[in-house]
Design a protein around this motif. Structure first.
Motif, mmCIF file in Angstrom:
data_model
loop_
_atom_site.group_PDB
_atom_site.id
_atom_site.type_symbol
_atom_site.label_atom_id
_atom_site.label_comp_id
_atom_site.label_asym_id
_atom_site.label_seq_id
_atom_site.Cartn_x
_atom_site.Cartn_y
_atom_site.Cartn_z
ATOM 1 N N MET A 1 20.251 45.336 27.419
ATOM 2 C CA MET A 1 21.021 45.891 26.411
ATOM 3 C C MET A 1 19.936 46.670 25.363
ATOM 4 N N ILE A 2 20.695 47.626 24.678
ATOM 5 C CA ILE A 2 20.182 48.599 23.627
ATOM 6 C C ILE A 2 20.930 48.265 22.453
ATOM 7 N N GLU A 3 19.862 48.134 21.452
ATOM 8 C CA GLU A 3 20.485 47.778 20.012
ATOM 9 C C GLU A 3 19.810 48.772 19.129
ATOM 10 N N ALA A 4 20.860 49.431 18.159
ATOM 11 C CA ALA A 4 20.335 50.195 17.151
ATOM 12 C C ALA A 4 20.780 49.645 15.918
ATOM 13 N N VAL A 5 19.794 49.381 14.844
ATOM 14 C CA VAL A 5 20.153 48.703 13.809
ATOM 15 C C VAL A 5 19.530 49.719 12.491
ATOM 16 N N GLY A 6 20.710 50.222 11.958
ATOM 17 C CA GLY A 6 20.317 51.113 10.512
ATOM 18 C C GLY A 6 19.540 52.304 11.131
ATOM 19 N N PHE A 22 24.552 50.505 16.581
ATOM 20 C CA PHE A 22 25.397 50.318 17.617
ATOM 21 C C PHE A 22 24.453 49.267 18.698
ATOM 22 N N SER A 23 25.582 49.248 19.647
ATOM 23 C CA SER A 23 24.538 48.238 20.850
ATOM 24 C C SER A 23 25.372 48.801 22.053
ATOM 25 N N VAL A 24 24.413 48.673 23.134
ATOM 26 C CA VAL A 24 24.973 49.463 24.510
ATOM 27 C C VAL A 24 24.733 48.210 25.550
ATOM 28 N N PRO A 25 26.061 47.540 25.840
ATOM 29 C CA PRO A 25 25.772 46.447 26.682
ATOM 30 C C PRO A 25 25.417 46.663 28.058
ATOM 31 N N GLY A 37 23.923 69.001 17.068
ATOM 32 C CA GLY A 37 23.232 68.745 15.889
ATOM 33 C C GLY A 37 23.636 67.345 15.176
ATOM 34 N N ALA A 38 24.417 66.561 15.944
ATOM 35 C CA ALA A 38 24.939 65.182 15.492
ATOM 36 C C ALA A 38 23.613 64.259 15.306
ATOM 37 N N GLY A 39 22.456 64.348 16.078
ATOM 38 C CA GLY A 39 21.494 63.342 16.010
ATOM 39 C C GLY A 39 21.515 62.507 17.318
ATOM 40 N N LYS A 40 21.982 62.965 18.498
ATOM 41 C CA LYS A 40 21.826 62.261 19.782
ATOM 42 C C LYS A 40 20.632 62.267 20.267
ATOM 43 N N SER A 41 19.910 63.486 20.343
ATOM 44 C CA SER A 41 18.677 63.278 20.983
ATOM 45 C C SER A 41 17.536 62.850 19.965
ATOM 46 N N THR A 42 17.720 62.868 18.876
ATOM 47 C CA THR A 42 16.798 62.199 17.930
ATOM 48 C C THR A 42 17.067 60.757 18.138
ATOM 49 N N THR A 43 18.338 60.285 18.251
ATOM 50 C CA THR A 43 18.418 58.827 18.300
ATOM 51 C C THR A 43 17.784 58.202 19.625
ATOM 52 N N MET A 44 17.902 59.109 20.734
ATOM 53 C CA MET A 44 17.453 58.700 22.085
ATOM 54 C C MET A 44 15.931 58.551 21.742
#
Length: 307
Positions: A1-6, A22-25, A37-44
């Motif tokens: 699982m992947i979890e992003a918190v704040g 968010f969480s990825v099950p 420019g939404a922030g996808k690559s930065t998040t990854m």
């Protein structure tokens, strides 16, 4: 699982990711969508420890990436297929990765075979086409047989056969119980690949749900009806408040469920030749829900606004 918190990432006065959680099950292919420019690559990159968050944190299998002793055994990722040293062969590159994480050298041969690069194993990566580089990047992600996988634009440069192959690969990985997160701007492909979606805009969460729920939330379903008694059925439907218009010899009905239409036809002796549900597309739903999060507009839209 992947979890992003704040998760938050700022560059000076620019907020790239803004309190994202968010969480990825496991066991599902989760699409990660958002406008440019939404922030996808930065998040990854933050999930993988390549960028430090300004605030918040991300966990992979319950641990931060930097705390993973041999990370390739837990998480595999393809973010940039071009990062491979151009003077290394595919085999040498994978063996180097394997050695760095205590993975048997023979595993390199297995993943080369799995991605279709065995015949090119001794070619230098600098001479690879974009599609071959993508396959090598995917081989690197699979090298440690990880339980979590992240792919950023994995079908770039692949021919139709390659696109179909990576789609099937992701489904197989998820069916094995692995966590699969894939980012792509190809919405038609995501509609065929993803089961769940995480959609962001301007660094903020817009939606996290199944693909069908996302489409249903943002688009209006309609029903296609063909009947030799179209005029009478139209009058009946409009009398119930439904909207009806003609299209290619059929009636397109909104504001009435297909079950209601079928029961109405049965009760009134209307013969049906077709009764089918028409759903909106993922692209349509995406554009509607992310329209306010676009940082850039098409030139035509800008010109039209000035007229």
């Amino acid at each position: 699982m992947i979890e992003a918190v704040g998760l938050t990432k700022t560059y000076g006065d620019t907020v790239a990711v803004d309190g994202l959680s968010f969480s990825v099950p496991p066991g599902r292919v989760t699409g990660f969508l958002g406008p440019n420019g939404a922030g996808k690559s930065t998040t990854m990159r933050m999930i993988l420890g390549l960028d430090n968050p300004t605030a918040g944190h991300a966990l992979i299998a319950g641990r931060r990436y930097r705390d993973l002793r041999r990370p390739l055994r837990t998480v595999g990722a393809l973010l940039d297929a071009a990062w491979v040293h151009p003077n290394r062969s595919a085999r040498t590159h994978l063996r180097w990765l394997a050695r760095s994480n205590g993975i048997p050298a023979g595993r390199a041969e297995e993943v080369l075979e799995a991605v279709g690069l065995a015949p090119a194993a001794d070619r230098l990566a600098g001479g690879f086409s974009l599609g071959m580089a993508q396959r090598l990047g995917i081989a690197g992600a699979l090298l440690g047989d990880p339980e979590v996988l992240l792919f950023d634009e994995p079908v770039n440069g692949l021919d139709p056969e390659g696109v179909r192959w990576i789609r099937g690969l992701m489904h197989r990985l998820a069916d094995e119980g692995r966590t699969v997160l894939v980012s792509s701007h190809l919405l038609s492909e995501m509609a065929l690949t993803a089961q769940d979606l995480i959609v962001i805009g301007r660094g903020r969460l817009i939606a996290q749900c199944g693909v069908e729920e996302f489409v249903a939330r943002a688009t209006e379903s309609s029903v296609r009806v063909r009947t030799p008694d179209a005029a009478r059925l139209r009058a009946l439907l409009e009398g119930e408040g439904a909207a009806v218009h003609d299209e290619d010899g059929a009636l397109i009905v909104t504001g009435a469920e297909s079950s209601f239409i079928g029961e109405m036809c049965a009760a009134n002796g209307v013969v049906l030749h077709e009764l089918s549900l028409l759903r909106g597309s993922l692209e349509e739903a995406f554009m509607r829900l992310t329209g306010d999060a676009l940082d850039y507009q098409a030139v035509q839209e800008q010109e039209g606004a000035g007229r």
